[in-house]
Scaffold this motif. Structure first.
Motif, PDB file in Angstrom:
ATOM      1  N   UNK A 152      36.588  53.795  44.089  1.00  0.00           N
ATOM      2  CA  UNK A 152      35.619  52.713  44.065  1.00  0.00           C
ATOM      3  C   UNK A 152      34.205  53.252  44.093  1.00  0.00           C
ATOM      4  N   UNK A 153      33.488  52.728  43.204  1.00  0.00           N
ATOM      5  CA  UNK A 153      32.082  53.091  43.174  1.00  0.00           C
ATOM      6  C   UNK A 153      31.348  52.111  44.066  1.00  0.00           C
ATOM      7  N   UNK A 154      30.197  52.437  44.496  1.00  0.00           N
ATOM      8  CA  UNK A 154      29.430  51.476  45.289  1.00  0.00           C
ATOM      9  C   UNK A 154      29.279  50.173  44.517  1.00  0.00           C
ATOM     10  N   UNK A 155      29.258  49.051  45.265  1.00  0.00           N
ATOM     11  CA  UNK A 155      29.211  47.728  44.650  1.00  0.00           C
ATOM     12  C   UNK A 155      28.058  47.552  43.669  1.00  0.00           C
ATOM     13  N   UNK A 156      26.962  48.181  43.965  1.00  0.00           N
ATOM     14  CA  UNK A 156      25.799  47.964  43.101  1.00  0.00           C
ATOM     15  C   UNK A 156      25.950  48.656  41.741  1.00  0.00           C
ATOM     16  N   UNK A 157      26.925  49.563  41.593  1.00  0.00           N
ATOM     17  CA  UNK A 157      27.110  50.257  40.320  1.00  0.00           C
ATOM     18  C   UNK A 157      28.119  49.553  39.426  1.00  0.00           C
ATOM     19  N   UNK A 166      29.665  42.722  37.160  1.00  0.00           N
ATOM     20  CA  UNK A 166      30.479  41.591  37.633  1.00  0.00           C
ATOM     21  C   UNK A 166      31.863  41.558  36.990  1.00  0.00           C
ATOM     22  N   UNK A 167      31.942  41.920  35.735  1.00  0.00           N
ATOM     23  CA  UNK A 167      33.235  41.933  35.043  1.00  0.00           C
ATOM     24  C   UNK A 167      34.169  42.963  35.677  1.00  0.00           C
ATOM     25  N   UNK A 168      33.625  44.126  36.022  1.00  0.00           N
ATOM     26  CA  UNK A 168      34.442  45.178  36.665  1.00  0.00           C
ATOM     27  C   UNK A 168      34.873  44.748  38.064  1.00  0.00           C
ATOM     28  N   UNK A 169      33.974  44.071  38.774  1.00  0.00           N
ATOM     29  CA  UNK A 169      34.324  43.579  40.117  1.00  0.00           C
ATOM     30  C   UNK A 169      35.484  42.586  40.026  1.00  0.00           C
ATOM     31  N   UNK A 170      35.390  41.677  39.064  1.00  0.00           N
ATOM     32  CA  UNK A 170      36.464  40.698  38.893  1.00  0.00           C
ATOM     33  C   UNK A 170      37.778  41.367  38.518  1.00  0.00           C
ATOM     34  N   UNK A 171      37.695  42.385  37.701  1.00  0.00           N
ATOM     35  CA  UNK A 171      38.894  43.112  37.269  1.00  0.00           C
ATOM     36  C   UNK A 171      39.565  43.791  38.460  1.00  0.00           C
ATOM     37  N   UNK A 172      38.757  44.321  39.369  1.00  0.00           N
ATOM     38  CA  UNK A 172      39.302  44.965  40.568  1.00  0.00           C
ATOM     39  C   UNK A 172      39.832  43.920  41.562  1.00  0.00           C
ATOM     40  N   UNK A 173      39.186  42.789  41.639  1.00  0.00           N
ATOM     41  CA  UNK A 173      39.544  41.756  42.614  1.00  0.00           C
ATOM     42  C   UNK A 173      40.771  40.951  42.182  1.00  0.00           C
ATOM     43  N   UNK A 174      41.001  40.822  40.889  1.00  0.00           N
ATOM     44  CA  UNK A 174      42.062  39.957  40.374  1.00  0.00           C
ATOM     45  C   UNK A 174      43.448  40.297  40.936  1.00  0.00           C
ATOM     46  N   UNK A 209      47.908  38.715  44.442  1.00  0.00           N
ATOM     47  CA  UNK A 209      48.877  39.047  45.488  1.00  0.00           C
ATOM     48  C   UNK A 209      48.772  38.061  46.648  1.00  0.00           C
ATOM     49  N   UNK A 210      47.561  37.699  47.012  1.00  0.00           N
ATOM     50  CA  UNK A 210      47.372  36.726  48.093  1.00  0.00           C
ATOM     51  C   UNK A 210      47.991  35.371  47.708  1.00  0.00           C
ATOM     52  N   UNK A 211      47.823  34.990  46.450  1.00  0.00           N
ATOM     53  CA  UNK A 211      48.384  33.721  45.970  1.00  0.00           C
ATOM     54  C   UNK A 211      49.909  33.756  46.033  1.00  0.00           C
ATOM     55  N   UNK A 212      50.503  34.847  45.554  1.00  0.00           N
ATOM     56  CA  UNK A 212      51.969  34.989  45.600  1.00  0.00           C
ATOM     57  C   UNK A 212      52.474  35.001  47.038  1.00  0.00           C
ATOM     58  N   UNK A 213      51.743  35.669  47.928  1.00  0.00           N
ATOM     59  CA  UNK A 213      52.133  35.702  49.344  1.00  0.00           C
ATOM     60  C   UNK A 213      52.116  34.301  49.952  1.00  0.00           C
ATOM     61  N   UNK A 214      51.111  33.498  49.599  1.00  0.00           N
ATOM     62  CA  UNK A 214      51.052  32.121  50.108  1.00  0.00           C
ATOM     63  C   UNK A 214      52.232  31.298  49.601  1.00  0.00           C
ATOM     64  N   UNK A 215      52.545  31.460  48.315  1.00  0.00           N
ATOM     65  CA  UNK A 215      53.685  30.735  47.734  1.00  0.00           C
ATOM     66  C   UNK A 215      54.974  31.144  48.435  1.00  0.00           C
ATOM     67  N   UNK A 216      55.183  32.450  48.575  1.00  0.00           N
ATOM     68  CA  UNK A 216      56.399  32.942  49.218  1.00  0.00           C
ATOM     69  C   UNK A 216      56.493  32.494  50.669  1.00  0.00           C
ATOM     70  N   UNK A 217      55.388  32.486  51.361  1.00  0.00           N
ATOM     71  CA  UNK A 217      55.370  32.046  52.752  1.00  0.00           C
ATOM     72  C   UNK A 217      55.746  30.568  52.852  1.00  0.00           C
ATOM     73  N   UNK A 218      55.203  29.763  51.965  1.00  0.00           N
ATOM     74  CA  UNK A 218      55.502  28.329  51.977  1.00  0.00           C
ATOM     75  C   UNK A 218      56.970  28.071  51.637  1.00  0.00           C
TER      76      UNK A 218
END
Length: 126
Positions: free
Chosen positions: A8-13, A16-24, A29-38
């Motif tokens: 990971x490079x510092x956030x300022x480097x 926004x497109x790269x940040x979204x790509x890393x965050x997706x 995974x969080x969404x799938x975990x919520x579904x599985x938990x429910x």
């Protein structure tokens, strides 16, 4: 998809497109975990119902969801039947009370009390 090491490079480097790509993947995974938990919570809540329909079988997520929908529909129909039954009882009582009021009113208009009127009033008061 094999895990990969991302330096990971510092956030300022990052753009926004790269940040979204890393965050997706993390958000997914969080969404799938919520579904599985429910789904697991549904399985625990309706465990007895599931055992009644499919004893000793491992339930897939789709089975759990289908059986939950079926169970909720069944419960909804039972509630409607109970409501209709209570509603019809209420309507009967209300109608009966209204009928009594009308009968008392009618009988009270006639000043002369016959034996039949007296017996009828006595019967209604019971």
């Amino acid at each position: 998809m094999a895990p990969s090491t991302v330096f990971l490079e510092p956030d300022n480097l990052l753009t926004p497109k790269e940040k979204n790509k890393l965050r997706k993947p993390v958000v997914e995974k969080m969404r799938r975990d919520r579904i599985n938990s429910s789904i697991e919570q549904l399985k625990l809540l309706l465990e007895k119902e599931f055992q009644r329909h499919q004893p000793n079988s491992k339930l897939e997520k789709a089975d759990i969801l289908e059986m939950t929908v079926s169970y909720l529909k069944q419960q909804s129909q039972l509630q409607m039947k109970r409501f209709f039954h209570k509603s019809s009882q209420f309507d009967f009582r209300e109608g009966y009370s209204r009928c009594l009021q009308e009968a008392f009113h009618f009988l009270s208009l006639h000043k002369v009390r016959t034996e039949t009127q007296t017996k009828l009033l006595s019967h209604f008061q019971k």
